[in-house]
Write a protein that holds these residues in place. Sequence first.
Motif, PDB file in Angstrom:
ATOM      1  N   GLU A 191      -3.423  -7.815  -4.019  1.00 49.70           N
ATOM      2  CA  GLU A 191      -4.348  -6.948  -3.302  1.00 49.70           C
ATOM      3  C   GLU A 191      -4.108  -7.007  -1.784  1.00 49.70           C
ATOM      4  OE1 GLU A 191      -5.718  -7.759  -7.261  1.00 49.70           O
ATOM      5  OE2 GLU A 191      -5.258  -9.167  -5.620  1.00 49.70           O
ATOM      6  N   GLU A 192      -3.844  -8.204  -1.278  1.00 51.88           N
ATOM      7  CA  GLU A 192      -3.583  -8.360   0.154  1.00 51.88           C
ATOM      8  C   GLU A 192      -2.278  -7.654   0.541  1.00 51.88           C
ATOM      9  OE1 GLU A 192      -5.228 -10.066   2.729  1.00 51.88           O
ATOM     10  OE2 GLU A 192      -6.963 -10.335   1.433  1.00 51.88           O
ATOM     11  N   ILE A 193      -1.252  -7.802  -0.285  1.00 51.88           N
ATOM     12  CA  ILE A 193       0.038  -7.174   0.005  1.00 51.88           C
ATOM     13  C   ILE A 193      -0.093  -5.651  -0.059  1.00 51.88           C
ATOM     14  CG2 ILE A 193       2.421  -6.887  -0.770  1.00 51.88           C
ATOM     15  CD1 ILE A 193       1.830  -9.576   0.600  1.00 51.88           C
ATOM     16  N   ALA A 194      -0.842  -5.164  -1.037  1.00 55.42           N
ATOM     17  CA  ALA A 194      -1.055  -3.723  -1.152  1.00 55.42           C
ATOM     18  C   ALA A 194      -1.784  -3.184   0.081  1.00 55.42           C
ATOM     19  CB  ALA A 194      -1.841  -3.405  -2.417  1.00 55.42           C
ATOM     20  N   ALA A 195      -2.751  -3.947   0.568  1.00 57.86           N
ATOM     21  CA  ALA A 195      -3.493  -3.534   1.760  1.00 57.86           C
ATOM     22  C   ALA A 195      -2.590  -3.517   2.986  1.00 57.86           C
ATOM     23  CB  ALA A 195      -4.679  -4.478   1.978  1.00 57.86           C
ATOM     24  N   PHE A 196      -1.720  -4.499   3.069  1.00 57.51           N
ATOM     25  CA  PHE A 196      -0.764  -4.574   4.181  1.00 57.51           C
ATOM     26  C   PHE A 196       0.162  -3.364   4.148  1.00 57.51           C
ATOM     27  CE2 PHE A 196       2.728  -7.487   6.177  1.00 57.51           C
ATOM     28  CZ  PHE A 196       2.560  -6.848   7.401  1.00 57.51           C
ATOM     29  N   ARG A 197       0.673  -3.068   2.980  1.00 55.29           N
ATOM     30  CA  ARG A 197       1.578  -1.926   2.820  1.00 55.29           C
ATOM     31  C   ARG A 197       0.875  -0.618   3.202  1.00 55.29           C
ATOM     32  NH1 ARG A 197       2.686  -2.834  -1.977  1.00 55.29           N
ATOM     33  NH2 ARG A 197       4.624  -3.983  -1.674  1.00 55.29           N
ATOM     34  N   GLU A 198      -0.360  -0.471   2.757  1.00 58.42           N
ATOM     35  CA  GLU A 198      -1.098   0.759   3.045  1.00 58.42           C
ATOM     36  C   GLU A 198      -1.360   0.902   4.542  1.00 58.42           C
ATOM     37  OE1 GLU A 198      -5.261   3.038   1.744  1.00 58.42           O
ATOM     38  OE2 GLU A 198      -4.708   1.129   0.821  1.00 58.42           O
ATOM     39  N   ALA A 199      -1.638  -0.232   5.194  1.00 53.94           N
ATOM     40  CA  ALA A 199      -1.940  -0.189   6.623  1.00 53.94           C
ATOM     41  C   ALA A 199      -0.710   0.103   7.469  1.00 53.94           C
ATOM     42  CB  ALA A 199      -2.553  -1.520   7.062  1.00 53.94           C
ATOM     43  N   ALA A 200       0.450  -0.345   6.997  1.00 50.12           N
ATOM     44  CA  ALA A 200       1.638  -0.291   7.849  1.00 50.12           C
ATOM     45  C   ALA A 200       2.670   0.754   7.464  1.00 50.12           C
ATOM     46  CB  ALA A 200       2.307  -1.669   7.869  1.00 50.12           C
ATOM     47  N   ALA A 201       2.981   0.885   6.182  1.00 47.61           N
ATOM     48  CA  ALA A 201       4.152   1.673   5.780  1.00 47.61           C
ATOM     49  C   ALA A 201       4.068   3.128   6.228  1.00 47.61           C
ATOM     50  CB  ALA A 201       4.334   1.591   4.268  1.00 47.61           C
ATOM     51  N   GLY A 202       3.035   3.828   5.789  1.00 51.03           N
ATOM     52  CA  GLY A 202       2.918   5.244   6.106  1.00 51.03           C
ATOM     53  C   GLY A 202       2.756   5.527   7.588  1.00 51.03           C
ATOM     54  N   PRO A 203       1.796   4.861   8.256  1.00 47.76           N
ATOM     55  CA  PRO A 203       1.581   5.131   9.679  1.00 47.76           C
ATOM     56  C   PRO A 203       2.799   4.831  10.558  1.00 47.76           C
ATOM     57  CG  PRO A 203      -0.336   4.030   8.741  1.00 47.76           C
ATOM     58  CD  PRO A 203       0.740   3.997   7.686  1.00 47.76           C
ATOM     59  N   VAL A 204       3.490   3.724  10.295  1.00 42.87           N
ATOM     60  CA  VAL A 204       4.657   3.380  11.121  1.00 42.87           C
ATOM     61  C   VAL A 204       5.792   4.377  10.889  1.00 42.87           C
ATOM     62  CG1 VAL A 204       6.422   1.633  11.591  1.00 42.87           C
ATOM     63  CG2 VAL A 204       4.038   0.941  11.282  1.00 42.87           C
ATOM     64  N   ALA A 205       5.998   4.760   9.635  1.00 44.19           N
ATOM     65  CA  ALA A 205       7.049   5.737   9.337  1.00 44.19           C
ATOM     66  C   ALA A 205       6.730   7.087   9.982  1.00 44.19           C
ATOM     67  CB  ALA A 205       7.207   5.891   7.829  1.00 44.19           C
ATOM     68  N   ALA A 206       5.479   7.517   9.898  1.00 45.37           N
ATOM     69  CA  ALA A 206       5.086   8.796  10.489  1.00 45.37           C
ATOM     70  C   ALA A 206       5.297   8.790  12.000  1.00 45.37           C
ATOM     71  CB  ALA A 206       3.627   9.104  10.153  1.00 45.37           C
ATOM     72  N   ALA A 207       4.951   7.677  12.627  1.00 43.38           N
ATOM     73  CA  ALA A 207       5.135   7.563  14.076  1.00 43.38           C
ATOM     74  C   ALA A 207       6.617   7.571  14.432  1.00 43.38           C
ATOM     75  CB  ALA A 207       4.467   6.294  14.591  1.00 43.38           C
ATOM     76  N   TRP A 208       7.423   6.902  13.601  1.00 43.57           N
ATOM     77  CA  TRP A 208       8.879   6.869  13.843  1.00 43.57           C
ATOM     78  C   TRP A 208       9.452   8.283  13.766  1.00 43.57           C
ATOM     79  CZ3 TRP A 208      13.333   8.348  11.390  1.00 43.57           C
ATOM     80  CH2 TRP A 208      14.533   7.846  11.906  1.00 43.57           C
ATOM     81  N   ILE A 209       9.053   9.034  12.764  1.00 41.80           N
ATOM     82  CA  ILE A 209       9.555  10.404  12.599  1.00 41.80           C
ATOM     83  C   ILE A 209       9.145  11.276  13.781  1.00 41.80           C
ATOM     84  CG2 ILE A 209       9.358  12.494  11.202  1.00 41.80           C
ATOM     85  CD1 ILE A 209       9.097  10.568   8.741  1.00 41.80           C
ATOM     86  N   GLU A 210       7.891  11.174  14.187  1.00 38.17           N
ATOM     87  CA  GLU A 210       7.404  11.982  15.304  1.00 38.17           C
ATOM     88  C   GLU A 210       8.128  11.636  16.599  1.00 38.17           C
ATOM     89  OE1 GLU A 210       3.216  12.955  17.717  1.00 38.17           O
ATOM     90  OE2 GLU A 210       3.199  11.671  15.932  1.00 38.17           O
ATOM     91  N   ASP A 211       8.227  10.346  16.900  1.00 40.11           N
ATOM     92  CA  ASP A 211       8.850   9.906  18.152  1.00 40.11           C
ATOM     93  C   ASP A 211      10.321  10.314  18.218  1.00 40.11           C
ATOM     94  OD1 ASP A 211       6.443   8.787  18.811  1.00 40.11           O
ATOM     95  OD2 ASP A 211       7.051   6.713  18.393  1.00 40.11           O
ATOM     96  N   ASN A 212      11.030  10.138  17.113  1.00 41.66           N
ATOM     97  CA  ASN A 212      12.467  10.386  17.149  1.00 41.66           C
ATOM     98  C   ASN A 212      12.830  11.856  16.974  1.00 41.66           C
ATOM     99  OD1 ASN A 212      13.872   7.729  17.559  1.00 41.66           O
ATOM    100  ND2 ASN A 212      12.442   7.199  15.925  1.00 41.66           N
ATOM    101  N   THR A 213      11.941  12.629  16.385  1.00 45.12           N
ATOM    102  CA  THR A 213      12.129  14.081  16.400  1.00 45.12           C
ATOM    103  C   THR A 213      12.041  14.581  17.839  1.00 45.12           C
ATOM    104  OG1 THR A 213      11.236  14.344  14.164  1.00 45.12           O
ATOM    105  CG2 THR A 213      11.239  16.290  15.580  1.00 45.12           C
ATOM    106  N   ALA A 214      11.105  14.000  18.595  1.00 50.85           N
ATOM    107  CA  ALA A 214      10.953  14.364  20.002  1.00 50.85           C
ATOM    108  C   ALA A 214      12.186  13.989  20.818  1.00 50.85           C
ATOM    109  CB  ALA A 214       9.709  13.695  20.584  1.00 50.85           C
ATOM    110  N   ARG A 215      12.929  12.971  20.364  1.00 50.30           N
ATOM    111  CA  ARG A 215      14.164  12.572  21.042  1.00 50.30           C
ATOM    112  C   ARG A 215      15.316  13.529  20.739  1.00 50.30           C
ATOM    113  NH1 ARG A 215      14.792   7.012  22.465  1.00 50.30           N
ATOM    114  NH2 ARG A 215      13.013   5.705  21.906  1.00 50.30           N
ATOM    115  N   GLY A 216      15.121  14.375  19.757  1.00 54.13           N
ATOM    116  CA  GLY A 216      16.199  15.273  19.366  1.00 54.13           C
ATOM    117  C   GLY A 216      16.963  14.825  18.142  1.00 54.13           C
ATOM    118  N   LEU A 217      16.517  13.740  17.513  1.00 53.01           N
ATOM    119  CA  LEU A 217      17.149  13.279  16.275  1.00 53.01           C
ATOM    120  C   LEU A 217      16.608  14.049  15.074  1.00 53.01           C
ATOM    121  CD1 LEU A 217      17.176   9.361  16.422  1.00 53.01           C
ATOM    122  CD2 LEU A 217      19.175  10.846  16.341  1.00 53.01           C
ATOM    123  N   PRO A 218      17.413  14.226  14.038  1.00 54.18           N
ATOM    124  CA  PRO A 218      16.888  14.793  12.784  1.00 54.18           C
ATOM    125  C   PRO A 218      16.156  13.698  12.015  1.00 54.18           C
ATOM    126  CG  PRO A 218      19.211  14.309  12.525  1.00 54.18           C
ATOM    127  CD  PRO A 218      18.874  13.990  13.962  1.00 54.18           C
TER     128      PRO A 218
END
Length: 334
Positions: free
Chosen positions: A293-320
């Motif tokens: 349960e703790e690991i699932a909570a960690f994954r939910e808190a981090a995986a999606g939000p960090v990936a979404a931020a990475w995509i947004e930031d690096n799209t702005a850099r001009g990366l695909p």
Amino acid sequence: MKKYLGQAAVAAIAVAFAGEAVATEWNVSLWGKRRAFTEHVEKLAELVSEKTGGEFTLNISYGGLSKNTENLDGISIGAFEMAQFCAGYHRDKNPSITVLELPFLGVSSLEEERKISQALYAHPAAQADLARWNATLLMPSPLPQYNLVGVGDAPTTLADFEGMAVRATGGIGQAMEKVGAVPTSMSATEVRQALDSGVVTAVSFAPHAHMSFGTIESGKWWTTNLNPGTVNCPVVVNTDALNALTDAEREALLGSVDEALDHYIDFYNNNTMSKWGPALEERGIEQVTFSDEEIAAFREAAAGPVAAAWIEDNTARGLPAQELYDFVTGMIGQ
């Protein structure tokens, strides 16, 4: 007769110098000491020398040429011909390959890490990214999931990480921040002193690095299954130096990569990991295992939000960025 001997001597010297001129030596910038993390580079040097009869050699230096955080800069100016570094040291300089450092990607083995890394390194966007530094991606340094060694009271829930100073780079640092920790980035060679002096309470490393850089000599606890991700640490070469090689030298180098990586993975799985459990037990280090349960909570808190931020930031850099993310995640489990 004297004149003849003189001409012969000159010819012999000329031949000697000619032989010396065709020999190729590359300087290779690593750090720390020889360990599982550098075994593929050591094997590559051995294979290249064998295949060229000693006419092409890799001179490996552990910290004598550059700081590990400055190895990409050294490559860019031709200070040395080959180097290893980790993407999280300078995410702005190599954003394309930091996709491999996103938390909870689900990569399950060194073999899978190798396959995905090599595929990404061949992607045009990654190649163009590193070309800005006159660097060509040669091979990855596949690493298992990172976990923490720490001092003080062992955490038993994710809430216990609130306010904890943790040495963690890249996506792992971002993941730790999501559960309230305070991530800090520092060179691996500085970590032991930081842990001993209280600058950090815990250190995120792969097992080989915990052993090589001495965190288990100070540590009191180890997280067995936090598994937030890993770091991506390529070996790169100076592109001009690569292009200057003869066809035979280039084939000796590039044609030895797969064998060097085979050796690396075999060494890590059968040597390093076999020593890890006994090393913890010998030192009485508490092994902390979090609930599902703790690991699932960690994954939910981090995986999606960090990936979404990475995509947004690096799209702005001009990366695909979305393309790169989909490329990597689409290979996982295949």
